[in-house]
Design an enzyme around this catalytic site. Structure first.
Site, PDB file in Angstrom:
ATOM      1  N   HIS A   1      79.699  -9.177 149.924  1.00 12.41           N
ATOM      2  CA  HIS A   1      80.008  -7.881 150.536  1.00 12.41           C
ATOM      3  C   HIS A   1      81.332  -7.440 149.930  1.00 12.41           C
ATOM      4  O   HIS A   1      82.357  -8.085 150.135  1.00 12.41           O
ATOM      5  CB  HIS A   1      80.100  -8.054 152.057  1.00 12.41           C
ATOM      6  CG  HIS A   1      80.518  -6.814 152.803  1.00 12.41           C
ATOM      7  ND1 HIS A   1      79.944  -6.444 154.001  1.00 12.41           N
ATOM      8  CD2 HIS A   1      81.474  -5.883 152.562  1.00 12.41           C
ATOM      9  CE1 HIS A   1      80.514  -5.328 154.449  1.00 12.41           C
ATOM     10  NE2 HIS A   1      81.452  -4.970 153.594  1.00 12.41           N
ATOM     11  N   ASN A  39      79.350  -0.335 157.339  1.00 12.41           N
ATOM     12  CA  ASN A  39      80.154  -0.864 156.230  1.00 12.41           C
ATOM     13  C   ASN A  39      79.242  -1.387 155.130  1.00 12.41           C
ATOM     14  O   ASN A  39      78.457  -2.294 155.414  1.00 12.41           O
ATOM     15  CB  ASN A  39      81.032  -2.023 156.699  1.00 12.41           C
ATOM     16  CG  ASN A  39      81.941  -1.648 157.838  1.00 12.41           C
ATOM     17  OD1 ASN A  39      82.198  -0.486 158.109  1.00 12.41           O
ATOM     18  ND2 ASN A  39      82.424  -2.654 158.542  1.00 12.41           N
ATOM     19  N   ASP A  49      70.251  -4.532 155.798  1.00 15.77           N
ATOM     20  CA  ASP A  49      71.506  -4.765 156.526  1.00 15.77           C
ATOM     21  C   ASP A  49      71.307  -4.435 158.011  1.00 15.77           C
ATOM     22  O   ASP A  49      72.160  -3.807 158.648  1.00 15.77           O
ATOM     23  CB  ASP A  49      72.661  -3.948 155.921  1.00 15.77           C
ATOM     24  CG  ASP A  49      74.021  -4.379 156.471  1.00 15.77           C
ATOM     25  OD1 ASP A  49      74.092  -5.431 157.142  1.00 15.77           O
ATOM     26  OD2 ASP A  49      75.004  -3.655 156.243  1.00 15.77           O
TER      27      ASP A  49
HETATM   28 ZN   LIG Z   1      77.771  -6.493 154.590  1.00 15.91          ZN
END
Ligand SMILES: [Zn+2]
EC number: 3.5.2.3
Length: 422
Positions: free
Chosen positions: A177, A276, A303
């Site tokens: 990430h 995010n 996600d």
């Molecule tokens: Zn993530």
């Protein structure tokens, strides 16, 4: 025995795209042919429907252990089945994090009770401390399928390099990430709308693509495989393409929300559109679609990030947690914003939601063939579907509620059993 009659059978691995029958027995596909007759078999009439491999999602958050008021492995698995998914990979940012064999075993105990295939990564660093690597070897042997500190970017380049070297040695890979905290303001709001509308410093593009540039070059130097999670910026697509051009082993995924919407969604959907990395600009949305078309991005991953309504509906939107529930809208977003929009063929969409993610992890999944697994999704690709708040997930934090999308899952079949039916 289960006989699926007269569907448009589509397999991205072999390229098969033909109206056929599919016969299932003992968890396997035993026959695919134009006209199968089998007395006594349970029958599904798939006339006018697409018969595809069960969808594979390599990026979900099921919140167990620790935050099961948001989701648990059981409701997460039900949400997956309702979305057409038969294999998912959970992230390890649970509480406690999945950093040791004991926690991993507890999670996998729970996961194996589900009717779909629920797999998990373990963390790269112990309890997300960003410093000390977990015991990759022991965790792989205990059943982890890979490694990620998803949610908390790795700030130390030294740790990234060590993690890549260890992963390479063990013939696996790490997933990252990419949002450098040192270059970011308040997460979940793209920098433009953050400044203009919310009058705050938001999440910058450079935080994503600069950290990514560092990491793909470490992958280049170490010859390790790195997988980039949910990229969202035009420059990020360019970075991945550049690294791939150098011969670095870099793969990338995009989330449906990032190819569907822009930061403007925050104005109408509020905290449910906060995530995010954040929703970005139209130029970024176009760029990730181009990345999917060119093959720079090979995987679509949701996600799936469920949160409780009370957490999302706080007065100060900057205090709301980031993320959206995604498993039950993913296929429809692909059908609407990629296939109907003329960007990808249906086969190309399916490849990025089945065969490619399965291949990344060497899963025995993501394809339709005789003797292959009977993990199958049957859907109507053309149906209009008004998204409402009735999800199998515990959570309803979707910014797509109220929108009419394309596509409706009719049956999800895993290991030969019908695990969802609409
Ligand atoms: Zn993530």
């Amino acid at each position: 025995m289960l006989l699926i009659k007269n569907g448009r059978v589509m397999d991205p691995k072999s390229g098969l795209d033909q109206v056929c029958d599919v016969l299932v027995q003992d968890g396997k596909i035993v026959k695919i042919a134009p006209e199968i007759k089998e007395e006594g078999a349970e029958m599904i009439d798939a006339t006018g429907l697409v018969v595809a491999p069960g969808l594979v999602d390599i990026h979900v958050h099921f919140r167990e252990p620790g935050q099961t008021h948001k989701e648990d492995i059981h409701t997460g698995a039900l949400a997956a089945a309702a979305g057409g998914f038969t294999t998912v990979v959970m992230m390890a940012n649970t509480s406690p994090t999945i950093s040791d064999v004991e926690t991993l075993k507890e999670v996998l105990d729970s996961a194996t009770k589900e009717k779909i295939n629920v797999k998990t990564v373990a963390t790269i660093t112990k309890n997300f401390n960003g410093q000390d690597l977990t015991d990759f070897k022991a965790l792989l042997e205990a059943g982890a399928v890979g490694f990620s500190d998803d949610g908390i970017p790795l700030e130390s380049s030294k740790v990234v390099k060590e993690a890549m070297e260890e992963a390479k040695k063990l013939n696996t890979f790490i997933s990252l990430h990419e949002e450098d905290p040192g270059l970011n303001g308040i997460l979940g709001f793209n920098e433009n709308i953050a400044k203009e509308h919310f009058h705050i410093c938001g999440a910058t593009g450079v935080a994503e693509y600069a950290m990514m540039a560092r990491d793909v070059m470490i992958a280049y130097a170490t010859k390790a495989h790195v997988h980039i999670q949910h990229l969202s910026k035009e420059e990020s697509v360019n970075v991945v393409e550049f690294a791939q051009g150098l011969g670095a082993k870099v793969t990338a995924e995009v989330a449906p929300q990032h190819f569907s919407k822009t930061e403007a969604l925050l104005l109408t959907q509020g905290s449910n559109a906060k995530m995010n990395p954040p929703l970005r600009l139209e130029s970024d949305r176009r760029a990730v679609i181009e990345g999917l078309k060119s093959g720079v991005i090979t995987v679509i991953a949701t996600d799936h990030a469920p949160h409780h309504a009370d957490e999302k509906n706080v007065e100060d939107i900057t205090k709301a947690p980031s993320g959206m529930t995604g498993l039950e809208t993913s296929l429809s977003l692909g059908l609407t914003y990629l296939v109907e929009a003329g960007e990808l063929s249906l086969m190309e969409l399916l490849e990025k939601m089945t065969y490619n993610p399965a291949k990344l992890y060497n899963f025995e999944a993501g394809y339709l063939a005789e003797n292959g697994p009977a993990d199958i999704t049957i859907f109507d690709a053309k149906a209009d579907r008004l998204v409402d708040s009735h999800f199998a997930s515990k959570a309803t934090n979707s910014p797509f509620i109220g929108e009419t999308l394309k596509g409706q899952v009719k049956y999800t079949i895993c290991k030969g059993q019908i695990v969802y039916q609409n």
